[in-house]
Design a protein around this motif. Sequence first.
Motif: not given
Length: 74
Positions: A21-27
Amino acid sequence: GGDQDLKSGMPGKIIEIFVKPGDVVKANKPLIIMEAMKMENEMRTSRDVKIKEIIVKQGASVESGAIMIKFEDP
């Protein structure tokens, strides 16, 4: 797609979870590996997302259509 959730396409077992949770994940980055029908399937997102909540645990079995991860816009 544009959903706010990652759902299981078929019954299977969660082998590995790559995000928290909280991670920003690229496409197109891997989120989960799920074993289904004796094959390992890598689940990815088609757009950039922020991980809101992880519903499943490593080693858990999931049913078809089960929500595994909830997203929000980054």
